[in-house]
Design a protein around this motif. Structure first.
Motif, PDB file in Angstrom:
ATOM      1  N   ARG A 129       0.815  -1.225   0.000  1.00 18.08           N
ATOM      2  CA  ARG A 129       0.000   0.000   0.000  1.00 18.08           C
ATOM      3  C   ARG A 129       0.846   1.272   0.000  1.00 18.08           C
ATOM      4  O   ARG A 129       0.316   2.372  -0.142  1.00 18.08           O
ATOM      5  CB  ARG A 129      -0.913   0.022   1.227  1.00 18.08           C
ATOM      6  N   LEU A 130       2.161   1.136   0.162  1.00 16.78           N
ATOM      7  CA  LEU A 130       2.993   2.318   0.372  1.00 16.78           C
ATOM      8  C   LEU A 130       3.077   3.231  -0.844  1.00 16.78           C
ATOM      9  O   LEU A 130       3.340   4.425  -0.705  1.00 16.78           O
ATOM     10  CB  LEU A 130       4.395   1.900   0.812  1.00 16.78           C
ATOM     11  N   LYS A 131       2.866   2.693  -2.036  1.00 17.53           N
ATOM     12  CA  LYS A 131       2.928   3.555  -3.217  1.00 17.53           C
ATOM     13  C   LYS A 131       1.771   4.554  -3.257  1.00 17.53           C
ATOM     14  O   LYS A 131       1.829   5.540  -3.982  1.00 17.53           O
ATOM     15  CB  LYS A 131       2.923   2.705  -4.485  1.00 17.53           C
ATOM     16  N   ARG A 132       0.732   4.282  -2.508  1.00 11.13           N
ATOM     17  CA  ARG A 132      -0.406   5.202  -2.444  1.00 11.13           C
ATOM     18  C   ARG A 132      -0.750   5.516  -0.982  1.00 11.13           C
ATOM     19  O   ARG A 132      -1.922   5.574  -0.585  1.00 11.13           O
ATOM     20  CB  ARG A 132      -1.629   4.625  -3.177  1.00 11.13           C
ATOM     21  N   ALA A 133       0.303   5.732  -0.196  1.00 12.81           N
ATOM     22  CA  ALA A 133       0.144   6.013   1.230  1.00 12.81           C
ATOM     23  C   ALA A 133       0.755   7.370   1.559  1.00 12.81           C
ATOM     24  O   ALA A 133       1.870   7.690   1.124  1.00 12.81           O
ATOM     25  CB  ALA A 133       0.796   4.917   2.070  1.00 12.81           C
ATOM     26  N   ILE A 134       0.024   8.141   2.334  1.00 14.18           N
ATOM     27  CA  ILE A 134       0.490   9.476   2.717  1.00 14.18           C
ATOM     28  C   ILE A 134       0.085   9.770   4.160  1.00 14.18           C
ATOM     29  O   ILE A 134      -0.768   9.101   4.736  1.00 14.18           O
ATOM     30  CB  ILE A 134      -0.095  10.583   1.811  1.00 14.18           C
ATOM     31  N   ILE A 135       0.716  10.771   4.728  1.00 13.56           N
ATOM     32  CA  ILE A 135       0.240  11.387   5.965  1.00 13.56           C
ATOM     33  C   ILE A 135      -0.463  12.681   5.568  1.00 13.56           C
ATOM     34  O   ILE A 135       0.063  13.473   4.778  1.00 13.56           O
ATOM     35  CB  ILE A 135       1.393  11.679   6.937  1.00 13.56           C
TER      36      ILE A 135
END
Length: 566
Positions: A129-135
């Motif tokens: 999921r990290l490619k579309r993960a943000i804070i």
């Protein structure tokens, strides 16, 4: 976009309202049935408050109910989401468990965002999921505070961050993209440093909460509102900043993990507003006032200061008027503005700034001045919504007529009035010693335009501005403060503009605000006879060592138009 928000507590329900105002559909859930049941009432209460100030973005109670739906289950909440925002407790284990469940339930292309204040959540998320993960970190209450911190995961492409940034900016927010994760980001780290010092001052008996808050409100906060912190350093001069660092006059407190003042308050059950007492006595919950009426006695390390009544009388009204347009950088809902003297110089620069900010602007100019029609045509060609408002503000009948007609042409609504029209009455400097050159004709010219024109326009615009809870900015001059300017007559009338700002401000208040800006010497047509030597000498006297240009001044007016009410 469909937005799913996980957590309906203090931040979650407020975020649902923000996205609903921004035109998005929102699904909201919480593991606490009680928190989920409270959310609609909390959202509606906040929406109604914004609506009363004309700042709810046109969102009605019915619209809110239609755009925000509640779900007991996580699967139904995220099933159609394009953006999933996690706003749960700040503990790693619950977040890790939630991310694992979301990985199973949310759409593959959905963006996963966390509202975390300090945690590096990316190691807690499923790797795929990290490619579309943000804070996406917000500040409470998010419908008043515009700042949003954005941080992409190490694998998040810049294009995705830009997509989110653009969406938030279109909602009237101020997204700040961080280069990499840093606990607390920028604002929270600054707040933490400030809080550490505040508790040290109370614990060691140097100050009470009231004294600390008063020092902040009447001191740094006033400067920071316009300059921030780093620009102030440029204004006062970087050598001064370097010297302050070299002197080492300040030693930050050593973090101890607790505060005796805070410990004592909590031990006595003084937990804050919801308990009626915290560092202040707030009184009955239904009668809470800002500022609080008093500060509780008996707290370790501190004692009460001056009488609450005297302090309250001096405390400024720091309420924010939070305009929430999806598109207008000036944070107003399709603002309608009028500006006199808008065909050239400062006036033209002001008109352009307002128009580019999304305002619909009526531009005043003399009927026989061809520049007025030309400016209107050029701005319309650039796609701006402007209209012509010909008239002479120096004429007792024509000035008010012009304003009334402009308001009518703007559809009956007026949010802003910029009183910019002014004339030196002369093309050359008249020194104080040349009294014979200060003719009756000169006095009448500058009085009618510079002083009476301001009064006439403000008087004619007052009913519409009060109805819209709008604002007036009068353009004075430094010549009205510490120099005569082009002549004593000019300086006197600009000093009068300052007086006309302070005193009539009590008339439209509290529905409308009145402020003034007093620029220094601005390069303009009346200085055509100035030699280069004189221009250089004038610039050398200025703090920034340059002469003000017409384009410099409008931003100060815009700040007054969209700023706080004091």
């Amino acid at each position: 976009m469909n937005i799913a928000i996980i957590g309906a507590g203090l931040m979650g329900h407020a975020l649902a309202l923000v996205f609903a105002i921004g035109g998005h559909r929102v699904t909201l859930t919480d593991t606490s049935a009680e928190a989920l049941a409270r959310a609609p009432g909390l959202m509606e209460k906040a929406r109604a408050t914004l609506e009363a100030a004309g700042e709810a973005g046109g969102l009605s109670a019915e619209d809110l109910r239609a755009r925000v739906t509640l779900h007991e289950g996580l699967a139904a909440t995220v099933a159609e989401a394009g953006l999933v925002i996690e706003a749960i407790i700040e503990k790693p284990d619950p977040k890790r468990a939630l991310y694992a469940e979301l990985d199973r339930l949310m759409p593959e292309e959905a963006i996963l965002a966390s509202n975390t204040s300090y945690l590096d959540v990316f190691p807690l998320m499923p790797a795929r999921r990290l490619k579309r993960a943000i804070i996406m970190h917000w500040y409470t209450p998010p419908y008043l505070v515009d700042l949003v911190d954005l941080v992409g995961s190490p694998e998040c492409p810049e294009a995705l961050l830009e997509e989110v940034r653009a969406m938030l900016a279109a909602m009237g927010k101020v997204p700040l993209v961080m280069r990499r994760f840093l606990p607390g980001y920028i604002a929270n780290r600054l707040q933490s440093a400030l809080s550490l010092e505040c508790y040290r001052l109370m614990d060691e008996g140097y100050a009470t909460p009231q004294e600390i808050d008063e020092a902040i409100i009447h001191g740094p906060a006033l400067r920071m509102l316009l300059l921030g912190q780093m620009a102030k350093g440029d204004l006062t001069g970087l050598p001064l900043s370097a010297q302050a660092l070299a002197n080492r006059m300040y030693t930050p407190p050593t973090p101890s993990g607790h505060s005796t003042t805070l410990d004592a308050a909590l031990a006595e059950g003084r937990t804050g507003v919801m308990a009626g007492r915290g560092l202040y006595d707030w009184g009955p919950r239904e009668r809470i006032t800002i500022p609080p009426p008093s500060w509780p006695s008996g707290t370790a390390g501190c004692s009460p200061s001056s009488a609450p009544s005297a302090r309250s009388a001096r405390w400024p009204d720091t309420r924010i008027r939070p305009a929430r347009s999806p598109h207008d950088p000036l944070r107003t809902l399709r603002p309608h503005g009028a500006g006199d003297g808008g065909a050239s110089g400062i006036g033209l620069a002001t008109v352009k700034l307002l128009a580019e900010g999304g305002c619909r602007v009526a531009i005043n100019h003399l009927a026989d001045d061809p520049r007025g029609a030309q400016v209107v045509a050029e701005l319309r060609a650039a796609g701006h919504d402007v209209l012509s408002a010909p008239g002479n503000v120096g004429d007792a009948a024509d000035g008010p007529r012009m304003v009334e007609q402009a308001v009518a042409d703007l559809g009956g609504r007026l949010d802003f009035l910029v009183n910019n029209a002014g004339t030196p009455g002369t093309s050359s400097l008249i020194p104080p010693s040349a009294l014979e050159r200060l003719t009756e004709e000169l006095w009448q010219t500058v009085l009618q335009v510079n002083l009476l024109g301001v009064f006439r326009c403000a008087k004619a615009a007052a009913p519409a501005l009060k109805a819209a809870r709008g604002a007036i900015v009068n353009v004075a001059s430094i010549a009205g403060l510490d120099s005569p300017g082009s002549s004593m007559a000019y300086g006197a009338t600009k000093a009068g503009v300052v007086s006309l700002t302070k005193n009539p401000a009590r008339g439209p208040a509290p529905e409308a605000r009145v402020n003034a800006v007093a620029p220094g010497a601005v390069d303009s047509s009346w200085m055509v006879e100035w030699t280069e030597e004189r221009r250089a000498a004038s610039a050398n006297k200025a703090l920034l060592k340059r002469r003000c240009q017409p384009e410099d001044r409008p931003r100060s007016s815009a700040s007054c138009l969209r700023g706080r009410r004091w």
